[in-house]
Design a protein around this motif. Sequence first.
Motif, short mmCIF file in Angstrom:
data_model
loop_
_atom_site.label_atom_id
_atom_site.label_comp_id
_atom_site.label_asym_id
_atom_site.label_seq_id
_atom_site.Cartn_x
_atom_site.Cartn_y
_atom_site.Cartn_z
N ASP A 193 0.98 -1.16 0.09
CA ASP A 193 0.08 0.27 0.02
C ASP A 193 0.98 1.16 -0.39
N ALA A 194 0.92 2.52 -1.35
CA ALA A 194 1.64 3.17 -1.55
C ALA A 194 1.15 4.33 -0.17
N ASP A 195 0.36 3.60 0.77
CA ASP A 195 0.36 5.12 1.49
C ASP A 195 0.82 4.85 2.54
N ALA A 196 1.49 3.42 2.84
CA ALA A 196 2.16 3.21 4.08
C ALA A 196 2.66 2.01 3.91
N GLY B 106 1.14 1.95 11.26
CA GLY B 106 -0.92 1.55 10.88
C GLY B 106 -0.98 2.65 8.88
N SER B 107 -2.38 2.79 8.63
CA SER B 107 -2.33 2.48 7.22
C SER B 107 -2.17 4.22 7.10
N LYS B 108 -1.08 4.85 7.97
CA LYS B 108 -0.53 6.08 6.65
C LYS B 108 0.87 6.50 6.98
N GLY B 109 1.16 4.75 7.48
CA GLY B 109 2.44 4.74 7.21
C GLY B 109 3.56 5.65 8.67
N PRO B 110 4.51 4.93 8.78
CA PRO B 110 5.39 5.36 9.85
C PRO B 110 5.40 7.05 10.22
N MET B 111 5.27 7.06 11.61
CA MET B 111 5.53 8.25 12.23
C MET B 111 7.16 8.41 12.36
N LEU B 112 7.80 9.17 11.46
CA LEU B 112 9.35 9.63 11.61
C LEU B 112 9.50 10.82 12.10
#
Length: 322
Positions: free
Chosen positions: A179-182, A198-204
């Motif tokens: 999933d490109a969003d994640a 999660g579904s919006k990717g990692p918190m960096l």
Amino acid sequence: MRTLPTRVLLCLVVFAAAAGAAEVGVTVRSPMPPPAWALLERALLRFDSEACEWFANRYVDERGYLLHTPRWGTLDGPDDAIETFFNWTLLHALGGSDSVVDLYKKAQEGHWRQYNELRTKLTELASNGAYHKEFITMSDWFHPGEGMRAFMLLGLSQPNDPRYRERMTRFAGLYMNEDADAPNYDPVNKVIKSIWNGSKGPMLRKATVYDWVGDPVPGRYHLLHSGKRGEMLDLDKAYPKMLAHCNEYLDSVGDNSLNLAATVLAANAYMLTGNAKYRNWVIEYANAWKERTAQTGGNIPSNIGLDGKPGGEYKGQWWKGT
């Protein structure tokens, strides 16, 4: 009619199986009344099912929404709401009423819709809803892991449900770069890139206390993580203490052992589909953690850097981190 002793029958069954017999049949022609313990178990399943029906009739509306005040946060947030139903699918798998699994599915669908309507101002994580594509936007796996317990066990009852299979494989794909969003996973260094994912990717970036706690919601509530059990507290008064509680949990970048819980998604997807890619990912990621634990003398490191090394985000201090 002469019957063989039970132990002899069992020996014959085992011998036939060992000899490669295709099928073994044992016919029992002597009926007997069910033992008391079996009747009690069935009664317990019936009463538990009736309790679920009563609860749903009282606390879940026609949309499947739980009658409560939705709010974002790891302290009394989305996972705690759906966790209300955490053992309903297990009850059904053990022999509970079909109404139990039907009511759970109604509540789960309603939960996704209800929390998609949530809007926060102090954290961007739920500024447009707590879920994205039916999966939490970003959180640490301790909390989605709690909230997804009933969902994870639904396959025991309905493994061939096409919607369930689609969701489980799609959720597993969030950690396999499907999933490109994640973009949660780095297949080169074999790390999930943040404790928040999660579904919006990692918190960096560093988390904020508002990511953890969410916005204040005026009113009196039974706050699970504050006060005495059963005590109703004024959230406005408890809110500063909740923020202070999370102030030391702000480091986010790099892998964390909590992320091993994400393997349950791929493991379920493998059991549902038989597709080896899910099995292979679980083995790859678990083995990476096994190797890192060996590097730290058998101690599970508290942080793995984006470079895949224990302590990579703390100058080699693998025991530090959230």
